[in-house]
Scaffold this motif. Structure first.
Motif, PDB file in Angstrom:
ATOM      1  N   ARG A  48       0.818  -1.208   0.000  1.00  0.00           N
ATOM      2  CA  ARG A  48       0.000   0.000   0.000  1.00  0.00           C
ATOM      3  C   ARG A  48       0.854   1.260   0.000  1.00  0.00           C
ATOM      4  O   ARG A  48       0.506   2.262  -0.629  1.00  0.00           O
ATOM      5  CB  ARG A  48      -0.931  -0.027   1.215  1.00  0.00           C
ATOM      6  N   ARG A  49       1.983   1.228   0.690  1.00  0.00           N
ATOM      7  CA  ARG A  49       2.839   2.407   0.797  1.00  0.00           C
ATOM      8  C   ARG A  49       3.807   2.546  -0.387  1.00  0.00           C
ATOM      9  O   ARG A  49       4.352   3.628  -0.618  1.00  0.00           O
ATOM     10  CB  ARG A  49       3.660   2.338   2.084  1.00  0.00           C
ATOM     11  N   ALA A  50       4.039   1.483  -1.116  1.00  0.00           N
ATOM     12  CA  ALA A  50       5.034   1.494  -2.185  1.00  0.00           C
ATOM     13  C   ALA A  50       4.780   2.576  -3.244  1.00  0.00           C
ATOM     14  O   ALA A  50       5.716   3.280  -3.642  1.00  0.00           O
ATOM     15  CB  ALA A  50       5.127   0.117  -2.836  1.00  0.00           C
TER      16      ALA A  50
ATOM     17  N   TYR B 203      22.208  -6.925  17.390  1.00  0.00           N
ATOM     18  CA  TYR B 203      22.880  -8.188  17.688  1.00  0.00           C
ATOM     19  C   TYR B 203      24.354  -7.892  17.954  1.00  0.00           C
ATOM     20  O   TYR B 203      25.022  -7.221  17.140  1.00  0.00           O
ATOM     21  CB  TYR B 203      22.746  -9.196  16.535  1.00  0.00           C
ATOM     22  N   ASP B 204      24.833  -8.364  19.079  1.00  0.00           N
ATOM     23  CA  ASP B 204      26.235  -8.194  19.460  1.00  0.00           C
ATOM     24  C   ASP B 204      26.647  -6.717  19.417  1.00  0.00           C
ATOM     25  O   ASP B 204      27.754  -6.374  18.972  1.00  0.00           O
ATOM     26  CB  ASP B 204      27.134  -9.032  18.548  1.00  0.00           C
ATOM     27  N   GLY B 205      25.730  -5.863  19.877  1.00  0.00           N
ATOM     28  CA  GLY B 205      26.043  -4.447  19.990  1.00  0.00           C
ATOM     29  C   GLY B 205      25.919  -3.639  18.716  1.00  0.00           C
ATOM     30  O   GLY B 205      26.210  -2.433  18.717  1.00  0.00           O
ATOM     31  N   LYS B 206      25.484  -4.238  17.621  1.00  0.00           N
ATOM     32  CA  LYS B 206      25.365  -3.544  16.345  1.00  0.00           C
ATOM     33  C   LYS B 206      23.921  -3.632  15.846  1.00  0.00           C
ATOM     34  O   LYS B 206      23.253  -4.643  16.012  1.00  0.00           O
ATOM     35  CB  LYS B 206      26.312  -4.145  15.308  1.00  0.00           C
ATOM     36  N   ILE B 207      23.472  -2.542  15.193  1.00  0.00           N
ATOM     37  CA  ILE B 207      22.100  -2.496  14.700  1.00  0.00           C
ATOM     38  C   ILE B 207      22.036  -3.048  13.277  1.00  0.00           C
ATOM     39  O   ILE B 207      22.743  -2.575  12.386  1.00  0.00           O
ATOM     40  CB  ILE B 207      21.559  -1.057  14.712  1.00  0.00           C
ATOM     41  N   TYR B 208      21.177  -4.038  13.079  1.00  0.00           N
ATOM     42  CA  TYR B 208      21.039  -4.654  11.764  1.00  0.00           C
ATOM     43  C   TYR B 208      19.630  -4.538  11.185  1.00  0.00           C
ATOM     44  O   TYR B 208      19.433  -4.759   9.993  1.00  0.00           O
ATOM     45  CB  TYR B 208      21.409  -6.136  11.827  1.00  0.00           C
ATOM     46  N   THR B 209      18.648  -4.231  12.021  1.00  0.00           N
ATOM     47  CA  THR B 209      17.277  -4.148  11.512  1.00  0.00           C
ATOM     48  C   THR B 209      16.594  -2.885  12.012  1.00  0.00           C
ATOM     49  O   THR B 209      17.005  -2.278  13.002  1.00  0.00           O
ATOM     50  CB  THR B 209      16.412  -5.359  11.942  1.00  0.00           C
ATOM     51  N   ILE B 210      15.524  -2.520  11.327  1.00  0.00           N
ATOM     52  CA  ILE B 210      14.642  -1.444  11.775  1.00  0.00           C
ATOM     53  C   ILE B 210      13.270  -2.059  12.037  1.00  0.00           C
ATOM     54  O   ILE B 210      12.693  -2.699  11.146  1.00  0.00           O
ATOM     55  CB  ILE B 210      14.532  -0.328  10.720  1.00  0.00           C
ATOM     56  N   PRO B 211      12.739  -1.911  13.242  1.00  0.00           N
ATOM     57  CA  PRO B 211      11.430  -2.488  13.558  1.00  0.00           C
ATOM     58  C   PRO B 211      10.307  -1.866  12.737  1.00  0.00           C
ATOM     59  O   PRO B 211      10.297  -0.657  12.483  1.00  0.00           O
ATOM     60  CB  PRO B 211      11.262  -2.175  15.049  1.00  0.00           C
ATOM     61  N   LEU B 212       9.377  -2.722  12.338  1.00  0.00           N
ATOM     62  CA  LEU B 212       8.152  -2.287  11.674  1.00  0.00           C
ATOM     63  C   LEU B 212       6.922  -2.690  12.488  1.00  0.00           C
ATOM     64  O   LEU B 212       5.804  -2.302  12.163  1.00  0.00           O
ATOM     65  CB  LEU B 212       8.052  -2.915  10.278  1.00  0.00           C
ATOM     66  N   ASP B 213       7.160  -3.467  13.522  1.00  0.00           N
ATOM     67  CA  ASP B 213       6.071  -4.123  14.246  1.00  0.00           C
ATOM     68  C   ASP B 213       6.591  -4.478  15.635  1.00  0.00           C
ATOM     69  O   ASP B 213       7.779  -4.787  15.797  1.00  0.00           O
ATOM     70  CB  ASP B 213       5.673  -5.379  13.458  1.00  0.00           C
TER      71      ASP B 213
ATOM     72  N   SER C 191      13.238   2.958   6.245  1.00  0.00           N
ATOM     73  CA  SER C 191      13.053   4.085   7.154  1.00  0.00           C
ATOM     74  C   SER C 191      11.684   4.725   6.947  1.00  0.00           C
ATOM     75  O   SER C 191      10.975   5.037   7.916  1.00  0.00           O
ATOM     76  CB  SER C 191      14.157   5.124   6.919  1.00  0.00           C
ATOM     77  N   TYR C 192      11.294   4.902   5.704  1.00  0.00           N
ATOM     78  CA  TYR C 192       9.996   5.495   5.375  1.00  0.00           C
ATOM     79  C   TYR C 192       8.851   4.709   6.006  1.00  0.00           C
ATOM     80  O   TYR C 192       7.927   5.283   6.594  1.00  0.00           O
ATOM     81  CB  TYR C 192       9.846   5.538   3.852  1.00  0.00           C
ATOM     82  N   MET C 193       8.912   3.380   5.939  1.00  0.00           N
ATOM     83  CA  MET C 193       7.854   2.540   6.492  1.00  0.00           C
ATOM     84  C   MET C 193       7.779   2.656   8.008  1.00  0.00           C
ATOM     85  O   MET C 193       6.702   2.538   8.600  1.00  0.00           O
ATOM     86  CB  MET C 193       8.072   1.078   6.099  1.00  0.00           C
ATOM     87  N   SER C 194       8.936   2.879   8.650  1.00  0.00           N
ATOM     88  CA  SER C 194       8.975   2.906  10.108  1.00  0.00           C
ATOM     89  C   SER C 194       8.768   4.288  10.699  1.00  0.00           C
ATOM     90  O   SER C 194       8.542   4.418  11.901  1.00  0.00           O
ATOM     91  CB  SER C 194      10.315   2.335  10.602  1.00  0.00           C
ATOM     92  N   GLN C 195       8.861   5.328   9.879  1.00  0.00           N
ATOM     93  CA  GLN C 195       8.707   6.690  10.398  1.00  0.00           C
ATOM     94  C   GLN C 195       7.289   6.891  10.955  1.00  0.00           C
ATOM     95  O   GLN C 195       6.320   6.329  10.435  1.00  0.00           O
ATOM     96  CB  GLN C 195       8.991   7.706   9.292  1.00  0.00           C
ATOM     97  N   PRO C 196       7.146   7.673  12.016  1.00  0.00           N
ATOM     98  CA  PRO C 196       5.842   7.842  12.661  1.00  0.00           C
ATOM     99  C   PRO C 196       4.711   8.245  11.720  1.00  0.00           C
ATOM    100  O   PRO C 196       3.570   7.816  11.912  1.00  0.00           O
ATOM    101  CB  PRO C 196       6.113   8.931  13.706  1.00  0.00           C
TER     102      PRO C 196
END
Length: 510
Positions: A68-70, A154-164, A386-391
């Protein structure tokens, strides 16, 4: 053995909404009346003409908001989004095959963060720490600490951005409990007593007997996560870094003990007040039953809260309450394997003497960027994620039941207006957001298993044994023995030392 309902009614104190919402003391950012969508601060001028391949599950949930957002994102950036979906049961292997073989078919993957160790440790995922630090539009600090520090890291490094944001809460028929003079279930013993009270009664006025409790227990689907919510408050009492599944010092399974045995027995007892086919019910089946008014209690992620306000399917609008998952007045002594009473030392995070341990089952869908993709495609993948996760986008998507996305930002569970506009009454919004706020702000949230081959431990072993146990093919002692032996076998086969290192890294223990 059940404790009498009268005794439990006196012993369980209601927890005020004020405590639930004030437990999180980080103020949310203001939400504008009509937010204007914007891509992240990542430069987008060089992204024109890129077609980005995004992989996730079939849906309709999870893939729905991406699709829907694409088009809006394409208008903003010139990047075309191609959403590729596979059934959930095939998603892990599809991702692993692509990443490990360097196929580069998918630039962005949306997946379960509990799989992250299998993808991040070998270097298949792009580290996102620097990009996030330079992306004010993402409003990273608005994301609840648990999802920032554990699900995304993971192990102190950021690998993902939460969507849920996935953690389980308990739902109850507020109208029924009010009529009976009962409080929401703060312990699992009280949950059973409430279920017994309403089981077999007509709860939706159709003349048919209904159920005290409905929990999804179909094997290879959600059963082991439901069991985990019962187990959690009996085992974890010292915060997220303590862990639920193994002893971090030895990698021995935390299975052969009184807590695990009690959790199994409670899990089996709930079937006494459930639909006769509960062992085959999926989470979607249970949501339909609860929305139709046939269940007094249920256990679910945040989805039920949005489903029961949909007038097209719900018969319980404004008749539903939510709360932190039931807890325990006893906790496992890990040295002796016995249950001991909660006190200020044994249960430092207890509320009214009850140890709560909200289970972040599954962990919430998150997005990651393929480290092997070309730099321009990485930029495009990060910008879309980032766009999907922005408020501006996410704070709307979490209020829509069809998305499968649940709250994970402070602004999503502290701003009632979002939910009232989505169709909740003020009272329903207060209950729902109070449960989420209390759960998310807990220092004792339980992190789901995130080590290599976690699906073997949970889906192949735990799920199989739980199914046999519900069919009464094995005893409590036999179930414990099978899980203990099979988990040890997997650990030894994969490598005890490497599994221990992965487990410690996943819960943040050095």
């Amino acid at each position: 053995m059940h404790i009498s309902l009268d005794r439990l009614k006196k012993s369980i104190l209601p927890l005020s909404l004020t405590l639930a919402l004030s437990a999180c003391n980080t103020p949310p950012p203001p939400i504008t009346e009509t937010p204007t969508p914007s891509p992240s601060s990542t430069p987008v001028a060089n992204l024109q003409g890129i077609t980005l391949n995004v992989l996730t599950e079939v849906g309709p949930t999870i893939s729905e908001p991406l699709k829907r957002r694409a088009p809006d994102f394409e208008r903003l950036t010139g990047v075309k989004i191609n959403i590729v979906t596979v059934p959930f049961g095939q998603l892990y292997q599809t991702i692993l095959d692509d990443l490990s073989q360097g196929k580069k078919q998918y630039d962005l993957i949306v997946f379960a963060p509990q799989w992250m160790v299998d993808f991040a440790a070998p270097g298949y995922l792009e580290e996102l720490s620097e990009r996030i630090a330079n992306d004010p539009a993402l409003e990273w600090n608005d994301i609840a600490p648990f999802f920032r520090e554990f699900s995304a890291t993971y192990d102190g490094k950021i690998y993902t951005i939460p969507l849920d944001g996935d953690f389980q809460i308990v739902y109850y028929r507020s109208d029924l409990l009010a009529q009976a003079g009962l409080n929401p279930p703060k312990t699992w013993d009280y949950y059973l007593a409430i279920a017994q009270t309403f089981h077999g009664k007509d709860l939706n006025g159709d003349g048919e007997p209904d159920y005290g409790s409905c929990i999804a227990k179909q094997p290879n689907y959600h059963a082991y996560w439901m069991f985990g919510s019962i187990l959690s408050p009996l085992v974890q009492n010292q915060g997220t870094r303590q862990g639920l599944f193994f002893d971090p010092e030895t990698m021995k399974p935390l299975v052969k003990n009184e807590a695990f045995a009690k959790a199994l027995e409670i899990y089996q007892q709930t079937t006494q007040y459930a639909p006769p086919n509960e062992a085959e019910l999926t989470i979607h089946d249970v949501r339909d039953l609860f929305a139709s008014g046939r269940c007094a209690l249920t256990l679910d992620w945040g989805d039920t809260g949005t489903i029961v306000i949909n007038p097209e399917i719900s018969q319980v609008i404004d008749k539903v309450g939510a709360d932190i998952t039931p807890g325990s007045r006893e906790i496992l002594d890990r040295e002796t394997g016995q249950l001991v009473p909660c006190d200020k030392i044994t249960c430092p995070y207890a509320i009214n003497g009850i140890n709560h341990a909200p289970y972040a089952a599954f962990g919430g869908w998150s997005g990651a960027v393929n480290a092997a993709s070309e730099e321009s495609r990485k930029n495009a993948a990060y910008a879309f994620l980032s766009y999907m996760s922005q408020p501006a986008q996410a704070n709307v998507d979490v209020t829509i039941g069809a998305t499968g996305f649940n709250p994970y930002r402070f602004s999503q569970y502290s701003e009632q207006k979002l939910w009232i506009e989505a169709g909740m009454s003020v009272e329903a919004a207060q209950r729902y957001l109070g449960a989420i706020g209390l759960s998310l702000s807990s220092a004792n949230v339980v992190l789901d298993l995130r080590i290599p081959h976690n699906n073997r431990y949970q889906q192949e072993v735990l799920d199989r044994v739980l199914a046999a146990y519900l069919r009464e093919e094995i005893t409590t002692e036999q179930a414990i023995q099978q899980i203990e032996q099979d988990w040890e076998k997997i650990t030894n086969e994969v490598g005890r030392e490497s599994q221990q290192q992965a487990y410690r890294a996943s819960i943040g223990v050095k």
